[in-house]
Design a protein around this motif. Structure first.
Motif, short mmCIF file in Angstrom:
data_model
loop_
_atom_site.label_atom_id
_atom_site.label_comp_id
_atom_site.label_asym_id
_atom_site.label_seq_id
_atom_site.Cartn_x
_atom_site.Cartn_y
_atom_site.Cartn_z
N GLN A 1 -1.93 6.76 -4.50
CA GLN A 1 -2.68 7.89 -3.19
C GLN A 1 -3.34 6.77 -2.36
N ASN A 2 -4.01 5.79 -2.75
CA ASN A 2 -4.64 4.93 -1.97
C ASN A 2 -3.61 4.17 -1.03
N ALA B 1 -2.32 6.35 1.71
CA ALA B 1 -3.19 6.88 2.75
C ALA B 1 -3.38 5.71 3.61
N THR C 1 -2.78 6.02 7.60
CA THR C 1 -3.72 5.72 8.72
C THR C 1 -3.36 4.73 9.71
N LEU D 1 -8.98 7.50 7.30
CA LEU D 1 -8.73 7.10 6.18
C LEU D 1 -9.17 8.22 5.31
N SER E 1 -6.32 10.94 5.94
CA SER E 1 -5.30 10.48 5.12
C SER E 1 -5.27 10.86 3.53
N ASN E 2 -6.33 10.48 2.96
CA ASN E 2 -6.33 10.70 1.32
C ASN E 2 -6.62 12.14 1.29
N GLU F 1 -4.99 14.40 3.17
CA GLU F 1 -3.34 15.16 3.10
C GLU F 1 -2.72 14.51 2.10
N VAL F 2 -2.88 13.29 1.47
CA VAL F 2 -1.89 12.87 0.26
C VAL F 2 -2.36 13.99 -0.97
N HIS G 1 3.23 13.01 5.17
CA HIS G 1 3.29 13.11 3.78
C HIS G 1 3.43 14.66 3.26
N THR H 1 5.19 6.31 5.81
CA THR H 1 4.75 7.22 4.75
C THR H 1 5.82 7.74 4.14
#
Length: 506
Positions: free
Chosen positions: A106-107, A110, A114, A121, A124-125, A127-128, A179, A207
């Motif tokens: 995940q990180n 993300a 970003t 960020l 983005s996390n 969204e993941v 994603h 991504t």
């Protein structure tokens, strides 16, 4: 192969999602994924990917064209002959492994998102997590697709109904959710036995590459899931081939209504299955019974997520005259305190617009409104002191129907305020366009909640909430906002057809 390596150095404190510290990450040139292999474009050309916040190069991907597309289609078509015969349990297990691998990474996903999209960020996390939820959902739903036995009027016959995968599906996804738009479509199609060819957005392909790395490790057989990266110049021809190829059974597209109409017409000669999630012009209505503090928070969420670059972002804010001034005062105070900046910087809430074309569009919309009498309450101009593609969070009042912000989707951080007197007037304004994706409203009057929700001409309604997306819910619109639904148990319908079998002489 492009051999530059750009090191993006950054460090941030923990946000809300269990993130600790971020290391220095090298972004290298990548390849696309076709038939289980990592490949370059047949032409040998590459596409550079830039960070919209800084303008720096973050990586390269193959710039593919129709020659590569045909290879991907052929590979998916061949793979379909065996993938369609896998059991629901087998597909479910592979999807679950894909979900677990993306969860573990995940990180990394993300951070890449970003770097190429500019969103914060934290977003983005988020969204993941959201995108992964669709893979988890359809991994579970794969084993729940059921047929029927319908009682026959003839005692010597049995009527059987079951679902079968339609075949190869072309998935054309946008840059703003690089994603989630892939996983939402692909997991549904793969869960029922379809194979897929994914064409990601031109601005955010890295991504997609990272997602495919997880898919490869998950164990999808060669050709079941394929990735085509390309420049904007090659996108139209790739889309045309996906729509016209007799080997492709269906298309799923998320993007503008204008492009959706083109793809719709290109699919028509083959009577091809198509799912379209297109543009919107969401209204955000605040009635006099609303809790104003909650309404303001909902407005910020609905409008400024991803710098307003979402298809369900609110554009027209309809505020009842009785509470107009009170709401606007609270709203403007909050907007003034939003932090604009690089998505990697701690506390950033508003990132950049994705490219120059989008910056010019937002600027033109605001300038058009001001030239026709709109009043700027906050913002109203590019934030060039921060970066080339940044635009200030903006609130406009005195909006009239002849302004672009009234009738068209701005796709940027601009709130347009319109006051109304009666519920009937608010519904007339909200429904006075040819799109119908989403709308939001705030009210503590339970009778009004049911009336307004029923009468809004949209596919999705948020009541006292500014964020409505979930894997369990059917996402999609009416009018010119599209066809079909994504997510929920209805999400498989675009990817299956119903077969009726009659057993006679029993």
């Amino acid at each position: 192969m492009f051999n530059k390596v750009l090191y993006i150095k950054y460090h941030t404190t923990a946000l809300k999602l269990g993130i600790t510290a971020f290391k220095t990450i090298p972004f290298k040139s990548e390849k696309s994924f076709i038939n289980g292999q990592w490949v370059s474009a047949q032409s040998g050309k590459n596409l550079d990917v830039f960070n919209p916040a800084t303008g720096t190069l973050v990586g390269t991907v193959p710039d593919m064209n129709t020659a590569d597309t045909q290879i991907a289609i052929d590979s998916a078509s061949k793979a379909f002959e065996t993938w369609k015969n896998t059991t629901a349990k087998e597909r479910s297990q592979i999807l679950r492994r894909w979900y677990s691998l993306m969860l573990e990474n995940q990180n990394t996903i993300a951070e890449i998102m970003t770097a190429e999209s500019g969103k914060s960020l934290q977003e983005s996390n988020g969204e993941v997590i959201y995108g992964n939820s669709f893979v988890e959902w359809f991994s579970e739903l794969a084993r729940q697709v059921r047929g029927e036995v319908i009682p026959s009027s003839d005692r010597s016959k049995k009527i059987l109904i079951h679902h079968q995968p339609i075949g190869v599906v072309g998935l054309i996804t946008p840059w703003n959710f690089p994603h989630a738009m892939i996983t939402r479509k692909a997991s549904a199609a793969l869960s029922v036995g379809c194979t897929v060819v994914v064409k990601p957005g031109e601005d955010t392909p890295l991504t997609a590459v990272e997602i495919m790395k997880c898919a490869e490790k998950a164990g999808f057989p060669p050709g079941v899931i394929n990735l085509l990266t390309s420049s904007r110049e090659n996108t139209a021809e790739i889309g045309r081939l996906l729509c016209k190829s007799p080997l492709v059974a269906g298309i799923s597209f998320t993007g503008s209504t204008t492009v959706g109409k083109i793809l719709y017409s290109q699919c028509a000669p083959g009577i091809k299955r198509i799912g379209l999630e297109l543009g919107g012009n969401a209204s955000f209505i605040v009635y006099k019974s609303a809790n104003l503090d909650k309404a303001v928070e909902g407005a910020l969420t609905s409008k400024f997520r991803n710098c307003g670059q979402t298809c369900v972002a609110s554009n027209r804010f309809l505020i009842q005259a009785d509470i107009f001034d009170a709401f606007v005062d609270k709203l403007v105070a909050k907007v003034k305190n939003l932090k604009i900046g690089n998505g990697f910087d701690e506390g950033t809430q508003i990132g950049p617009l994705i490219n120059e074309a989008q910056l010019h569009k937002v600027s033109n919309f605001v300038e058009d409104a001001v030239s026709k009498g709109a009043k700027v309450l906050v913002g109203g101009k590019p934030a060039s002191h921060i970066g080339k593609l940044f635009y200030e969070p903006t609130v406009l009042s005195n909006i009239t129907s002849n302004m672009l912000v009234y009738s068209e989707e701005v796709f940027g951080p601009v709130i347009s305020l319109i006051h109304f007197n009666t519920e009937e007037e608010s519904l007339h304004i909200a429904n006075s366009n040819d799109v119908g994706l989403a709308s939001y409203f705030y009210s503590e009057d339970i009778s009004q909640v049911f009336r307004v929700s029923h009468n809004l001409e949209v596919g999705m309604v948020g009541v006292n909430v500014g964020l409505i997306s979930a894997a369990e819910a059917p996402f999609g619109g009416i009018k010119q906002s599209g066809l079909g639904r994504e997510g929920s148990h209805l999400g498989i319908e675009d990817y299956t057809y119903i077969k009726y079998t009659c057993l006679g002489n029993l």
